[in-house]
Design an enzyme around this catalytic site. Structure first.
Site, PDB file in Angstrom:
ATOM      1  N   GLN A  54      -5.758   8.745   0.233  1.00 48.31           N
ATOM      2  CA  GLN A  54      -4.425   9.278   0.572  1.00 48.31           C
ATOM      3  C   GLN A  54      -4.426  10.803   0.688  1.00 48.31           C
ATOM      4  OE1 GLN A  54      -2.223   7.611  -2.708  1.00 48.31           O
ATOM      5  NE2 GLN A  54      -2.929   5.551  -2.178  1.00 48.31           N
ATOM      6  N   HIS A  90       3.255   7.603   0.463  1.00 48.11           N
ATOM      7  CA  HIS A  90       2.097   8.028  -0.337  1.00 48.11           C
ATOM      8  C   HIS A  90       0.854   8.159   0.542  1.00 48.11           C
ATOM      9  CE1 HIS A  90       1.279   3.852   0.270  1.00 48.11           C
ATOM     10  NE2 HIS A  90       0.266   3.806  -0.550  1.00 48.11           N
ATOM     11  N   ASP A  92     -15.253  -6.873   2.806  1.00 47.05           N
ATOM     12  CA  ASP A  92     -14.720  -5.567   2.466  1.00 47.05           C
ATOM     13  C   ASP A  92     -15.905  -4.669   2.105  1.00 47.05           C
ATOM     14  OD1 ASP A  92     -13.355  -3.392   1.097  1.00 47.05           O
ATOM     15  OD2 ASP A  92     -11.637  -4.738   0.951  1.00 47.05           O
ATOM     16  N   ALA A 130      10.314  -4.139   0.957  1.00 46.17           N
ATOM     17  CA  ALA A 130      10.947  -4.162   2.281  1.00 46.17           C
ATOM     18  C   ALA A 130      10.028  -4.812   3.322  1.00 46.17           C
ATOM     19  CB  ALA A 130      11.254  -2.728   2.711  1.00 46.17           C
ATOM     20  N   HIS A 137      -5.815  -3.899   1.107  1.00 52.26           N
ATOM     21  CA  HIS A 137      -7.039  -4.458   1.686  1.00 52.26           C
ATOM     22  C   HIS A 137      -6.741  -5.787   2.374  1.00 52.26           C
ATOM     23  CE1 HIS A 137      -9.907  -1.696  -0.482  1.00 52.26           C
ATOM     24  NE2 HIS A 137      -8.746  -1.433  -1.048  1.00 52.26           N
TER      25      HIS A 137
HETATM   26  C1  UDX Z   1      -4.246   0.854  -0.881  1.00 48.47           C
HETATM   27  C2  UDX Z   1      -4.497   2.334  -0.785  1.00 48.47           C
HETATM   28  O1  UDX Z   1      -3.498   3.106  -1.381  1.00 48.47           O
HETATM   29  C3  UDX Z   1      -4.743   2.769   0.591  1.00 48.47           C
HETATM   30  O2  UDX Z   1      -4.851   4.157   0.659  1.00 48.47           O
HETATM   31  C4  UDX Z   1      -5.959   2.076   1.091  1.00 48.47           C
HETATM   32  O3  UDX Z   1      -6.346   2.574   2.329  1.00 48.47           O
HETATM   33  C5  UDX Z   1      -5.680   0.592   1.107  1.00 48.47           C
HETATM   34  O4  UDX Z   1      -5.267   0.146  -0.157  1.00 48.47           O
HETATM   35  P1  UDX Z   1      -1.486   0.687  -0.870  1.00 48.47           P
HETATM   36  O5  UDX Z   1      -1.442   1.796  -1.863  1.00 48.47           O
HETATM   37  O6  UDX Z   1      -0.759  -0.529  -1.210  1.00 48.47           O
HETATM   38  O7  UDX Z   1      -2.987   0.302  -0.459  1.00 48.47           O
HETATM   39  O8  UDX Z   1      -0.876   1.307   0.485  1.00 48.47           O
HETATM   40  P2  UDX Z   1      -0.975   0.888   2.001  1.00 48.47           P
HETATM   41  O9  UDX Z   1      -2.373   0.959   2.505  1.00 48.47           O
HETATM   42  O10 UDX Z   1       0.006   1.739   2.691  1.00 48.47           O
HETATM   43  O11 UDX Z   1      -0.533  -0.630   2.045  1.00 48.47           O
HETATM   44  C6  UDX Z   1       0.732  -1.076   1.672  1.00 48.47           C
HETATM   45  C7  UDX Z   1       1.145  -2.221   2.574  1.00 48.47           C
HETATM   46  O12 UDX Z   1       2.277  -2.849   1.981  1.00 48.47           O
HETATM   47  C8  UDX Z   1       1.554  -1.776   3.973  1.00 48.47           C
HETATM   48  O13 UDX Z   1       1.023  -2.626   4.940  1.00 48.47           O
HETATM   49  C9  UDX Z   1       3.078  -1.879   3.962  1.00 48.47           C
HETATM   50  O14 UDX Z   1       3.651  -2.252   5.191  1.00 48.47           O
HETATM   51  C10 UDX Z   1       3.305  -2.962   2.942  1.00 48.47           C
HETATM   52  N1  UDX Z   1       4.623  -2.781   2.285  1.00 48.47           N
HETATM   53  C11 UDX Z   1       4.843  -1.725   1.452  1.00 48.47           C
HETATM   54  C12 UDX Z   1       5.605  -3.701   2.545  1.00 48.47           C
HETATM   55  O15 UDX Z   1       5.408  -4.645   3.319  1.00 48.47           O
HETATM   56  N2  UDX Z   1       6.827  -3.527   1.939  1.00 48.47           N
HETATM   57  C13 UDX Z   1       7.089  -2.504   1.095  1.00 48.47           C
HETATM   58  O16 UDX Z   1       8.208  -2.432   0.594  1.00 48.47           O
HETATM   59  C14 UDX Z   1       6.058  -1.568   0.835  1.00 48.47           C
END
Ligand code: UDX
Length: 453
Positions: A373, A348, A111, A331, A16
């Site tokens: 997801q 995921h 939000d 990363a 978020h």
């Molecule tokens: C959650 C929910 O899973 C997601 O479906 C919803 O829409 C928003 O909140 P999350 O599970 O953390 O978030 O996944 P994601 O939405 O993909 O966000 C992860 C963020 O962390 C991405 O922006 C990604 O770039 C970042 N990230 C992830 C990193 O910078 N480094 C990493 O090693 C892994």
């Protein structure tokens, strides 16, 4: 005319914060708004430590916090308890900011899962826009849940999850039961289902809805949402949008809550083009030892090189690095996905990760866990045709087959479609593009509101 002062208030989780921080920066950089970004103290600390975005905002405001558990954790996690507890911690700070006559707030971007903000801002006479950090397709599914209950398509018997949904307008023939948000599998009394439904149906009460997506990716669904929420702003992909609008003097922005291990970029430099599978399951998902073992065998058996993010807090056993594999704790994901050596992404399907992959033109193997997801991964496979959906299956044979599909056997078709969407994403955030236009419209609407207040 003084600069409008906007309060931006995300739910306290990386997914978020990432997109709402990008929006906050965009509003500071392009509209010269003053932005106060409200987060709990522990997130304030982590952002100040690991992200450079905070320094670009007018104010990163901490909510004093005394909760013992900092992050969302699926499994034992209860979304209602989490929101209730966040509400009681955050309300006093929120009310204080809304009542500050010395530095008044002109408008709130909240939000869309924090409906208590609507109440508090309503009492203070401050207008509220909503932002949801998920895809348009997942938002629409959540929005339609009451209708699915009314038409008795929910609840369903989990014995046959492959049955297609028939009452989900615009997605008939696309989504099956198994592609609905995971809360739908737990019956109508599930607290997460009730909570998320309650939050979502209130969206039309806000002045407008901001989504991190772009028209050419989700046009049919955006049109459907507009029939119920006419004032819709599709301004994504926000990370790419921010990059195109930052001035020449500013550097790239980071929104991360963990320290990024940038050494993996050097390792990627040494790998051939399109040869590496990037593996990451976002900030929340915990991978069991069994699932991790299946992924490891599947990846090794595919014969592909891999770069795998194993968060120190993600549970399970250690993953062995080998000649072909590299493991990091966190990363610099945007840079990794943009690297020419990366040819596929095992994800995921959190919305940020999905959109970052779309923007980089990288095909995906999807292993969805919960919430939106499940919907996103179906769209990646069945609608956009830019990857494979592993949904509900996790064994080494499936992992190997799908990684081979994306990296080898069907890589041509996936890469071609992913390339088309990546180009569309780039075009949407430059002058003349739909997201560029919608951001300008949002800025104009906020200015008009402030001038007439
Ligand atoms: C959650 C929910 O899973 C997601 O479906 C919803 O829409 C928003 O909140 P999350 O599970 O953390 O978030 O996944 P994601 O939405 O993909 O966000 C992860 C963020 O962390 C991405 O922006 C990604 O770039 C970042 N990230 C992830 C990193 O910078 N480094 C990493 O090693 C892994």
């Amino acid at each position: 005319m003084s600069k409008p002062h906007i309060l931006i208030f995300p739910a306290p989780a990386q997914g978020h914060i990432t997109s709402m921080l990008n929006l906050a920066e965009l509003l500071c950089a392009t509209a010269s708004f003053r932005v106060t970004f409200l987060v709990p103290a522990y997130i304030h600390r982590r952002l100040s430590q690991h992200s450079n975005a905070a320094s670009r905002l007018s104010r990163l405001h901490p909510i004093p916090n005394d909760r013992p558990h900092e992050d969302i954790r699926p499994g034992s996690f209860d979304v209602k308890d989490w929101l209730d507890s966040f509400r009681s911690t955050a309300l006093p700070s929120l009310r204080e900011l809304l009542a500050d006559d010395e530095d008044p707030i002109d408008c709130v971007i909240s939000d869309g899962i924090l409906s208590f903000v609507l109440e508090a801002a309503g009492e203070a006479g401050v207008p509220v826009f909503y932002m949801r950090t998920l895809s348009a397709c997942a938002f629409w599914v959540y929005f339609c849940l009451p209708h699915l209950i009314q038409s008795q398509e929910l609840p369903f018997d989990c014995d046959d999850l492959d049955l297609p949904m028939v009452n989900l307008r615009g997605m008939e023939g696309v989504l099956r039961r198994r592609d609905l948000p995971s809360c739908c599998r737990h019956g109508l009394d599930s607290r997460s289902m009730q909570t998320i439904m309650h939050q979502t149906v209130q969206t039309p009460r806000a002045r407008g809805l901001i989504l991190n997506t772009f028209d050419r990716l989700e046009a049919p669904t955006l049109d459907l949402i507009r029939t119920r929420i006419p004032n819709l702003y599709a301004v994504g992909p926000l990370h790419a949008h921010l990059r195109t609008r930052l001035t020449a003097t500013s550097n790239s922005s980071s929104t991360t809550l963990w320290e990024e291990d940038k050494t993996c970029l050097k390792w990627l430099d040494e790998q051939p083009e399109n040869s590496v599978v990037y593996v990451s399951f976002g900030s929340i998902v915990r991978v069991t030892a069994e699932a991790r073992t299946e992924f490891w065998h599947g990846l090794v058996n595919s014969g592909k090189r891999f770069l795998w993010v194993v968060r120190p807090d993600s549970g399970g056993t250690e993953v062995a690095e080998g000649g072909r594999g590299r493991v990091v704790g966190w990363a610099p994901q945007e840079a990794v996905l943009a690297h020419p050596a990366v040819g596929g992404f095992v994800t995921h399907c959190g919305w940020n990760s999905t959109l970052e992959s779309v923007a980089a033109g990288v095909p995906m193997v999807c292993w969805p866990h919960f919430g939106d997801q499940q919907v996103n991964s179906r769209f990646v496979d069945d609608v956009w045709g830019i990857g494979r959906d592993m949904k509900d299956r996790c064994d080494r044979v499936v992992v190997e087959k799908m990684v081979r599909d994306v990296m080898e056997d069907r890589s041509g078709e996936f890469r071609r479609r992913a390339g088309v969407l990546a180009k569309a994403a780039r075009e949407s955030v430059v002058e003349g593009g739909t997201s560029y236009y919608d951001l300008d419209r949002l800025i104009r609407d906020i200015r008009d509101l402030c001038n007439t207040a």
